[in-house]
Design an enzyme around this catalytic site. Structure first.
Site, PDB file in Angstrom:
ATOM      1  N   PRO A   2       0.661  -1.167  -0.083  1.00  0.00           N
ATOM      2  CA  PRO A   2       0.122  -0.060  -0.026  1.00  0.00           C
ATOM      3  C   PRO A   2       0.745   1.307  -0.169  1.00  0.00           C
ATOM      4  O   PRO A   2       1.672   1.340   0.806  1.00  0.00           O
ATOM      5  CB  PRO A   2      -0.835  -0.037   1.436  1.00  0.00           C
ATOM      6  CG  PRO A   2       0.165  -0.945   2.212  1.00  0.00           C
ATOM      7  CD  PRO A   2       1.223  -1.411   1.361  1.00  0.00           C
ATOM      8  N   GLU A   3       0.409   2.068  -0.802  1.00  0.00           N
ATOM      9  CA  GLU A   3       0.985   3.580  -0.809  1.00  0.00           C
ATOM     10  C   GLU A   3      -0.181   4.312  -0.719  1.00  0.00           C
ATOM     11  O   GLU A   3      -1.351   3.896  -0.082  1.00  0.00           O
ATOM     12  CB  GLU A   3       1.716   3.977  -2.109  1.00  0.00           C
ATOM     13  CG  GLU A   3       2.790   3.019  -2.320  1.00  0.00           C
ATOM     14  CD  GLU A   3       3.444   3.199  -3.947  1.00  0.00           C
ATOM     15  OE1 GLU A   3       3.676   4.527  -4.017  1.00  0.00           O
ATOM     16  OE2 GLU A   3       4.068   2.389  -4.415  1.00  0.00           O
TER      17      GLU A   3
END
Length: 274
Positions: A2-3
Site C-alpha cells: 500500500p501507498e
DNA sequence: CCTGAAACCTGTCTGC
DNA sequence: TGCAGACAGGTTTCAG
C-alpha cells in the site's frame, strides 16, 4: 501493497462500506485477538488490550500518509500496512486465515481482520495519534501543499529526487510506484538533485504528483502480484515494472536502476539527467 | 546533512 | 525437477 492511493481506498471502504465489506462506523468492540505478538507496535498483554478496547465504538475511519486511522470513543487505532498488510471486514464465524495477525470482534458478529504475509505491518493504540504522526511531511493532496511549498522544501535539501520523494518527512504518502510514475510524468530524472530544479520543473513535479495520486485513487489503487486486491491502476503504469518495454511517450525502452536500495524505473529519453 | 547497507519477514518467479 | 538467488507496495537504524 500500500501507498497513499491503496490506503485511501481501504479507508474509504471501511468508512462507507464497499470493497466486499460493510462500514465500520458505529460498530462496538467486544474483544481484540492478537494472532502474532509482533503486530503490536507498543507491546501489551492481552488483558491490557482487552481492558482498553472492550465496549468502545468506532466513530470514524481516516488516513494520514500511509497510516489508516480508526477513531474510537476514546483514543485511536493506527494501522501501518507496510509492504503486504491488508484490512478486511468479515463474519467472525470464519476460521482465521494463515496470514491473519490481528482481529477485532464486534457485537454484531462481524470482525475487522489485519492480515500481513510479511509481518512488517504494525498497529498502535493511542490516546494521542499526533505523537506518532508528528514527523510526517505535507499531504500531497491537501490544498496547503502548493508549488510554492514544494519549491521551498526542494531548495532546503541537496538530495536525489527519488529518495527524497520516498522520505515520509519530506512528503507523506508517496511510495516506490507513484514516485517513479510522478517523475516520469514530470519528465525528471530520478537522480536529479532537489535544489537544481527550475520553477517550471517544480511546477511540473507538483502537478505530476497530484495527478498520479488522484488518478490512482479514482482507480482504487494498483493491484500487483498476489498481495493487493481491488484497483486496476497497474494497467496504467508508464514505467513502474515495465523494464525494457517502450516508453508510451517516445518508444525508448524503459530502464531499471537501483537507487537507495529501491528498484527505479524511468525513460532515459524523456527523463534526462543534469 | 547525505548515502548506502542491513535488518525486519514471507512468498513468488527466474534461470541454471 | 530442484534449488539458489533475485525481487517485492516500507521503514528504522547504524556506519561512514
Amino acid at each position: 501493497m500500500p501507498e497513499l492511493p491503496e490506503v485511501e481506498t481501504i479507508a474509504r471502504a471501511l468508512r462507507n462500506g464497499g470493497r466486499e465489506g460493510p462500514s465500520l462506523l458505529g460498530k462496538t468492540i467486544t474483544s481484540p485477538v492478537v494472532l502474532w505478538q509482533g503486530v503490536l507496535a507498543t507491546p501489551m498483554t492481552p488483558g491490557e488490550l482487552q481492558q482498553r478496547l472492550a465496549g468502545l465504538i468506532i466513530r470514524d475511519v481516516g488516513r494520514r500518509a500511509k497510516f489508516l486511522i480508526i477513531t474510537l470513543d476514546r483514543g485511536s487505532l493506527l494501522f501501518h500496512l507496510r509492504m503486504s498488510g491488508d484490512l478486511r471486514v468479515e463474519p467472525a464465524s470464519a476460521p482465521p486465515a494463515p496470514h491473519d495477525r490481528f482481529l477485532i470482534n464486534f457485537t454484531d458478529g462481524d470482525r475487522l481482520v489485519f492480515d500481513d504475509a510479511r509481518k512488517f505491518g504494525r498497529v498502535w493504540l493511542t490516546e494521542n495519534p499526533q505523537e506518532i504522526l508528528v514527523h510526517l511531511g505535507p499531504e500531497p493532496l491537501d490544498p496547503a501543499f502548493t508549488p510554492e511549498t514544494l519549491q521551498h522544501q526542494l531548495k532546503a535539501h541537496h538530495r536525489q529526487l527519488k529518495p527524497l520523494l520516498l522520505d515520509q518527512a519530506f512528503l507523506a504518502g508517496m511510495g516506490n510506484i507513484y514516485a517513479d510514475e510522478a517523475l516520469h510524468q514530470a519528465r525528471l530524472h530520478p537522480l536529479r538533485l532537489s535544489h537544481s530544479l527550475s520553477p517550471q520543473e517544480v511546477e511540473a513535479l507538483w502537478s505530476a504528483i497530484r495527478q498520479v495520486l488522484q488518478e490512482a485513487i479514482a482507480r482504487q489503487g494498483s493491484s500487483i502480484d498476489w498481495v493487493y486486491r481491488g484497483g486496476d491502476f497497474q494497467e496504467h503504469f508508464k514505467v513502474y515494472q515495465r523494464t525494457g518495454e517502450p516508453c508510451p511517450d517516445c518508444g525508448t525502452p524503459i530502464v531499471r536502476i537501483v537507487v537507495g536500495q529501491r528498484g527505479t524505473h524511468f525513460c532515459p529519453t524523456c527523463q534526462k539527467p543534469i
